[in-house]
Design an enzyme around this catalytic site. Structure first.
Site, PDB file in Angstrom:
ATOM      1  N   SER A   1      -5.809 -11.005   6.521  1.00  0.00           N
ATOM      2  CA  SER A   1      -4.477 -11.220   6.327  1.00  0.00           C
ATOM      3  C   SER A   1      -4.166 -12.794   6.077  1.00  0.00           C
ATOM      4  O   SER A   1      -3.093 -12.881   5.325  1.00  0.00           O
ATOM      5  CB  SER A   1      -3.542 -10.346   7.057  1.00  0.00           C
TER       6      SER A   1
ATOM      7  N   LYS B   1      -2.957 -13.470   2.601  1.00  0.00           N
ATOM      8  CA  LYS B   1      -1.554 -13.520   2.086  1.00  0.00           C
ATOM      9  C   LYS B   1      -0.801 -14.712   1.618  1.00  0.00           C
ATOM     10  O   LYS B   1      -0.178 -14.595   0.670  1.00  0.00           O
ATOM     11  CB  LYS B   1      -0.666 -12.507   3.040  1.00  0.00           C
TER      12      LYS B   1
ATOM     13  N   TYR C   1       6.135  -5.154   8.231  1.00  0.00           N
ATOM     14  CA  TYR C   1       4.881  -5.635   7.998  1.00  0.00           C
ATOM     15  C   TYR C   1       4.374  -4.578   6.794  1.00  0.00           C
ATOM     16  O   TYR C   1       4.448  -3.336   7.169  1.00  0.00           O
ATOM     17  CB  TYR C   1       3.944  -5.836   8.865  1.00  0.00           C
TER      18      TYR C   1
ATOM     19  N   ASN D   1       1.039  -4.084   4.082  1.00  0.00           N
ATOM     20  CA  ASN D   1       0.018  -4.946   3.031  1.00  0.00           C
ATOM     21  C   ASN D   1       0.312  -4.646   1.615  1.00  0.00           C
ATOM     22  O   ASN D   1      -0.214  -5.119   0.615  1.00  0.00           O
ATOM     23  CB  ASN D   1      -1.415  -4.268   3.806  1.00  0.00           C
TER      24      ASN D   1
ATOM     25  N   HIS E   1      -0.675 -17.349  10.547  1.00  0.00           N
ATOM     26  CA  HIS E   1      -0.868 -16.009  10.349  1.00  0.00           C
ATOM     27  C   HIS E   1      -1.950 -15.561  10.951  1.00  0.00           C
ATOM     28  O   HIS E   1      -3.014 -16.316  11.459  1.00  0.00           O
ATOM     29  CB  HIS E   1      -1.017 -15.679   8.716  1.00  0.00           C
TER      30      HIS E   1
ATOM     31  N   ASP F   1      -7.861   0.038   8.030  1.00  0.00           N
ATOM     32  CA  ASP F   1      -7.347  -1.224   8.322  1.00  0.00           C
ATOM     33  C   ASP F   1      -7.583  -1.343   9.741  1.00  0.00           C
ATOM     34  O   ASP F   1      -7.531  -0.468  10.594  1.00  0.00           O
ATOM     35  CB  ASP F   1      -6.194  -1.235   7.714  1.00  0.00           C
TER      36      ASP F   1
END
Length: 516
Positions: free
Chosen positions: A59, A62, A150, A152, A285, A478
């Protein structure tokens, strides 16, 4: 900088966070001051981990997607009218493009929804599976721009928007906009997790169970998918420092403090979390895939960046924060013991989620979102990061500033044993279009979800309180998995179970009704 302490802390990582291998490095004032690579990228072949080994940064990708968005699209909200194309079933207001980038869309996370759609941890989730899954979403769990959650899927939509608008591939844009200017010479978009770069293997397990290769089969793009070496990531951190004062510097633009629609400050924007570490402001992150953990953050004022990546599931935050404390010679703060009376469980009026508190010494652990919040005594209440909890009679008032959320938690009697016989049956959800079968036998209760991704595994269901159960999802496509889902029973006028509401932090307020 205390380079002696920093090097000692780096040397200790392999034993403090045991596992197959890892890399870590620190950049200060634009130069790499220390780095390490230890262990193996593949235990079976004994291939060593090196600074050049490319690992999935998950992630952390991102922020690269958002960097391309800002560079190529500019005013991203000029594409607002296109968002609804990717959410054909949505009956509520569609989010703005910037609200996707700030995780303020109010949409439920599509990897969490994959569990409710019958997805299994190891099955193949191909490139063509994402949009149909997003296409099942009928409502948000809060209005866009009013809160943080959050998701994705927000960034998967951003990737689709970017490629459609520019007519170019995401990898080409990553390279042109960030990788080449930053000197990330070997970074690559590897969206198929079955085909990792450099043959690296990620491992599940721990010292107690042993380590075994993680079987990942998902395809992700925009929300994750980049593989990079430690050398690549340290070059990125040096580029951030080199461009820190440029008015049009990309990272500077990405790290501007975001707000919600009501003007209050948010703590997440353009793929970057805004945080305080040891009282110092940072942006960064983390990333996770089964078998991998990663984190990077930058302290702009101190001109300090830290990167940690494991090919196993150890606590990357603990490792990175430990390096920060060593580098700046910061002593860990001392806290007062948590007084008695804080242990217990509550139901959140606003979200319907279970909140559980346990205390030990100076720590109070609040389990409410995907990750536990560690709180400490502050005045008459508790505080940790952006989360504060205060007493309000028998209830608690919880404020999560970064989520723009202030709610009352009502006390819930603890039940460790309950008869699930009247809960057994088949239920369907108008929201997801899926179903769940609940079985009760010999004192145990289990459930299995069905949907567009197939039929999932049997998940454990256990009682929490009167008409409140927990569905425990420990593994999913995930990582980390959604964790504990709160199941709140709804009864009809005769007292029979008519349905329930199911939710976790990533996907709240999903209704199910008994079939037939």
């Amino acid at each position: 900088m205390n380079e002696n302490k920093l090097n000692a802390a780096l040397d200790a990582l392999a034993n403090q966070y045991p596992g197959p291998g890892g890399v870590a490095g620190v950049v200060h004032e634009g130069r790499v001051v220390a780095s390490r690579a230890w262990g193996y990228k593949n235990l079976g072949t004994a291939e060593p981990m090196t600074r050049a080994t490319r690992l999935p940064i998950c992630s952390i990708s991102k922020q690269f997607t958002c960097g391309v968005l800002l560079d190529q699209i500019g005013d991203a909200d000029r594409l607002n009218d296109r968002v609804a194309r990717y959410l054909p079933a949505l009956e509520t207001e569609a989010p703005r493009v910037t609200e996707l980038a700030h995780n303020q869309s109010g949409l439920r996370d599509y990897w969490a929804l994959s569990v409710l759609q019958g997805g299994r941890a190891e099955q193949t989730f191909g490139r063509g599976d994402a949009l149909p899954l997003l296409g099942t979403i009928r409502t948000g769990h809060f209005p866009p721009g009013t809160g943080y959650s959050y998701n994705n899927g927000n960034f998967r939509i951003l990737a689709e928007l970017i490629e459609a608008e520019t007519g170019r591939s995401l990898e080409e844009l990553y390279r042109e906009v960030i990788w080449d200017p930053a000197g990330m010479k070997t970074a690559e978009l590897t969206p198929d997790t079955r085909q990792p770069a450099d043959g690296v293997v990620g491992y599940e397990g721990c010292d107690a169970t042993g380590f075994f290769p993680a079987d990942n089969g998902i395809y992700w793009r925009g929300d994750a998918g980049i593989s990079a070496s430690l050398d690549d990531m340290l070059a990125y951190e040096a580029w951030i420092d080199a461009t820190r004062d440029a008015p049009d510097g990309l990272y500077r633009r990405m790290s501007a403090r975001p707000t919600f629609r009501d003007g209050s400050a948010a703590t997440y924007g353009y793929g970057l979390a805004h945080m305080e570490i040891a009282g110092l402001k940072a942006t960064g992150h983390a990333g996770a895939l089964r078998g991998f953990r990663s984190v990077r953050f930058n302290l702009a004022r101190e001109r300090l960046s830290i990167v940690v990546i494991f090919n196993h599931e150890a606590n990357m935050f603990g490792a990175a924060f430990g390096l920060l404390h060593a580098a700046l010679d910061i002593e860990a703060p001392k806290h007062a013991p948590v007084p008695e009376g804080w242990d217990g469980q509550w139901i959140c009026r606003g979200t319907g989620l279970l909140a559980r508190m346990s205390t030990a010494g100076t720590d109070a652990t609040l389990r409410f979102s995907t990750f536990p919040d560690v709180l400490h005594v502050e005045g008459d209440g508790l505080k940790g990061g952006e989360v504060t909890v205060a007493r309000e009679g028998d209830a608690l008032r919880m404020r999560r500033a970064g989520e723009n959320l202030e709610v009352v938690l009502d006390p819930l009697e603890v039940l460790s044993d309950a008869d699930g016989g009247d809960l057994a049956g088949r239920y369907v959800s108008e929201e997801t279009g899926g179903a769940v079968e609940i079985e009760s036998r010999d004192g145990g209760v289990y459930c299995r979800f069905e949907g567009i991704l197939g039929t999932g595994i049997m998940e454990r269901v256990h009682p929490a309180g009167p008409d409140v159960w927990i569905v425990a999802t420990r593994r999913s496509m995930d990582a980390p998995a959604p964790g504990d889902w709160t199941l709140r029973v709804r009864r009809d006028g005769a007292g029979a179970v008519a349905g329930f509401e199911l939710g976790c932090w990533l996907a709240r307020g999903i209704g199910y009704v008994r079939e037939g």
